[in-house]
Design a protein around this motif. Structure first.
Motif, PDB file in Angstrom:
ATOM      1  N   ASP A  87       0.835  -1.203   0.000  1.00  0.00           N
ATOM      2  CA  ASP A  87       0.000   0.000   0.000  1.00  0.00           C
ATOM      3  C   ASP A  87       0.874   1.260   0.000  1.00  0.00           C
ATOM      4  O   ASP A  87       0.955   1.962   0.994  1.00  0.00           O
ATOM      5  CB  ASP A  87      -0.926  -0.047   1.221  1.00  0.00           C
ATOM      6  CG  ASP A  87      -1.887   1.119   1.298  1.00  0.00           C
ATOM      7  OD1 ASP A  87      -2.131   1.784   0.274  1.00  0.00           O
ATOM      8  OD2 ASP A  87      -2.396   1.372   2.407  1.00  0.00           O
ATOM      9  N   TRP A  88       1.516   1.537  -1.139  1.00  0.00           N
ATOM     10  CA  TRP A  88       2.445   2.677  -1.215  1.00  0.00           C
ATOM     11  C   TRP A  88       1.733   4.030  -1.083  1.00  0.00           C
ATOM     12  O   TRP A  88       2.357   5.014  -0.682  1.00  0.00           O
ATOM     13  CB  TRP A  88       3.280   2.614  -2.491  1.00  0.00           C
ATOM     14  CG  TRP A  88       2.514   2.822  -3.772  1.00  0.00           C
ATOM     15  CD1 TRP A  88       1.823   1.885  -4.470  1.00  0.00           C
ATOM     16  CD2 TRP A  88       2.413   4.024  -4.517  1.00  0.00           C
ATOM     17  NE1 TRP A  88       1.263   2.431  -5.593  1.00  0.00           N
ATOM     18  CE2 TRP A  88       1.621   3.754  -5.654  1.00  0.00           C
ATOM     19  CE3 TRP A  88       2.904   5.313  -4.339  1.00  0.00           C
ATOM     20  CZ2 TRP A  88       1.296   4.716  -6.601  1.00  0.00           C
ATOM     21  CZ3 TRP A  88       2.598   6.272  -5.284  1.00  0.00           C
ATOM     22  CH2 TRP A  88       1.805   5.983  -6.402  1.00  0.00           C
ATOM     23  N   LEU A  89       0.434   4.094  -1.360  1.00  0.00           N
ATOM     24  CA  LEU A  89      -0.321   5.344  -1.196  1.00  0.00           C
ATOM     25  C   LEU A  89      -0.836   5.518   0.229  1.00  0.00           C
ATOM     26  O   LEU A  89      -1.440   6.529   0.555  1.00  0.00           O
ATOM     27  CB  LEU A  89      -1.490   5.380  -2.178  1.00  0.00           C
ATOM     28  CG  LEU A  89      -1.107   5.617  -3.632  1.00  0.00           C
ATOM     29  CD1 LEU A  89      -2.302   5.394  -4.544  1.00  0.00           C
ATOM     30  CD2 LEU A  89      -0.522   7.004  -3.823  1.00  0.00           C
ATOM     31  N   LYS A  90      -0.608   4.518   1.076  1.00  0.00           N
ATOM     32  CA  LYS A  90      -1.021   4.543   2.480  1.00  0.00           C
ATOM     33  C   LYS A  90      -2.532   4.756   2.624  1.00  0.00           C
ATOM     34  O   LYS A  90      -3.002   5.478   3.502  1.00  0.00           O
ATOM     35  CB  LYS A  90      -0.229   5.585   3.261  1.00  0.00           C
ATOM     36  CG  LYS A  90       1.270   5.338   3.148  1.00  0.00           C
ATOM     37  CD  LYS A  90       2.050   6.117   4.141  1.00  0.00           C
ATOM     38  CE  LYS A  90       3.536   5.959   4.035  1.00  0.00           C
ATOM     39  NZ  LYS A  90       4.109   4.895   3.329  1.00  0.00           N
ATOM     40  N   LEU A  91      -3.290   4.105   1.742  1.00  0.00           N
ATOM     41  CA  LEU A  91      -4.749   4.205   1.772  1.00  0.00           C
ATOM     42  C   LEU A  91      -5.331   3.582   3.031  1.00  0.00           C
ATOM     43  O   LEU A  91      -6.252   4.128   3.635  1.00  0.00           O
ATOM     44  CB  LEU A  91      -5.344   3.531   0.534  1.00  0.00           C
ATOM     45  CG  LEU A  91      -4.989   4.148  -0.811  1.00  0.00           C
ATOM     46  CD1 LEU A  91      -5.456   3.258  -1.949  1.00  0.00           C
ATOM     47  CD2 LEU A  91      -5.566   5.544  -0.928  1.00  0.00           C
ATOM     48  N   ASN A  92      -4.787   2.445   3.439  1.00  0.00           N
ATOM     49  CA  ASN A  92      -5.312   1.755   4.628  1.00  0.00           C
ATOM     50  C   ASN A  92      -5.069   2.571   5.889  1.00  0.00           C
ATOM     51  O   ASN A  92      -5.908   2.612   6.782  1.00  0.00           O
ATOM     52  CB  ASN A  92      -4.710   0.367   4.752  1.00  0.00           C
ATOM     53  CG  ASN A  92      -5.129  -0.534   3.609  1.00  0.00           C
ATOM     54  OD1 ASN A  92      -6.183  -0.358   3.018  1.00  0.00           O
ATOM     55  ND2 ASN A  92      -4.282  -1.490   3.278  1.00  0.00           N
ATOM     56  N   GLU A  93      -3.926   3.223   5.945  1.00  0.00           N
ATOM     57  CA  GLU A  93      -3.603   4.067   7.090  1.00  0.00           C
ATOM     58  C   GLU A  93      -4.605   5.218   7.196  1.00  0.00           C
ATOM     59  O   GLU A  93      -5.100   5.530   8.275  1.00  0.00           O
ATOM     60  CB  GLU A  93      -2.179   4.611   6.914  1.00  0.00           C
ATOM     61  CG  GLU A  93      -1.607   5.319   8.094  1.00  0.00           C
ATOM     62  CD  GLU A  93      -0.165   5.720   7.817  1.00  0.00           C
ATOM     63  OE1 GLU A  93       0.111   6.934   7.844  1.00  0.00           O
ATOM     64  OE2 GLU A  93       0.667   4.833   7.567  1.00  0.00           O
ATOM     65  N   ALA A  94      -4.913   5.845   6.070  1.00  0.00           N
ATOM     66  CA  ALA A  94      -5.885   6.941   6.051  1.00  0.00           C
ATOM     67  C   ALA A  94      -7.285   6.435   6.371  1.00  0.00           C
ATOM     68  O   ALA A  94      -8.077   7.118   7.019  1.00  0.00           O
ATOM     69  CB  ALA A  94      -5.872   7.640   4.697  1.00  0.00           C
TER      70      ALA A  94
END
Length: 201
Positions: free
Chosen positions: A112-119
């Motif tokens: 998840d290089w866009l850090k979608l899960n973190e957001a």
């Protein structure tokens, strides 16, 4: 599967930070497409970026709608809900491409290089997870973009250009996608019992 998305945002953002995006919605009965002007507010520092990102909602009614839009297996048979979820799990991710070649691991379903899960953890009702997206991001050469591959060919170096690429794609996504309604009239009618008011604020 790529053409059966619920939502899509695509376009090109030039090195000066300005670009044109196209937002498409297929989830509603009457599909819509809207062209948007985009301004990053500064130069991208990662060259010109072209992208095409598609979102697939994962709730049961959305999976059923995906199947009804024509999701089939390799044999041409419509798939069931479990198979539809498996196909989404297998194909999700946003790949980064240069000269037609994907830069791994960017785009792998577990990266998840866009850090979608973190957001999404921060705001699950308004953010998408990495298992909901399938897409591509096309970048320019290292000399133009300053997006440099690691020597082991396992991604891009975490420099200012890479950080700006993440901000740019995320900004284009949120400024385009999240300014649009995500609930259509059909879904509202289906789930309207007890609903008194709905605010867009």
């Amino acid at each position: 599967m790529f053409e059966l998305y619920d939502y899509k945002i695509s376009g090109t953002i030039n090195a000066d930070g300005k670009g044109k995006l196209t937002y498409s919605l297929q989830k509603a009965r009457n599909s819509t497409t809207e062209n948007l002007e985009f301004d990053f507010g500064t130069k991208t520092q990662c060259g010109c970026v072209e992208f095409d990102i598609r979102v697939y909602d994962r709730e049961p009614t959305a999976i059923e709608a995906l199947i009804n839009r024509g999701l089939k297996d390799e044999s041409g048979n419509y798939v069931g809900k479990l198979e539809a979820r498996r196909l989404l799990d297998q194909n999700n991710g946003v790949g980064v491409y240069r000269n037609g070649f994907r830069i791994r691991p960017l785009g792998d379903s577990d990266y998840d290089w866009l850090k979608l899960n973190e957001a999404r953890v921060q705001n699950p009702s308004k953010k998408i997870g990495s298992n909901q997206v399938i897409g591509t991001v096309k970048i320019e050469s290292e000399d133009i973009s300053n997006l440099k591959e690691k020597s082991a060919r396992d991604g891009l170096i975490d420099n200012e250009a890479y950080k700006n690429l993440i901000k740019l794609v995320s900004s284009a996504w949120t400024d385009g996608f999240y300014t649009k309604p995500r609930v259509d009239h059909e879904i509202l009618a289906e789930h309207s019992e007890g609903l008194i008011a709905l605010s867009g604020c």
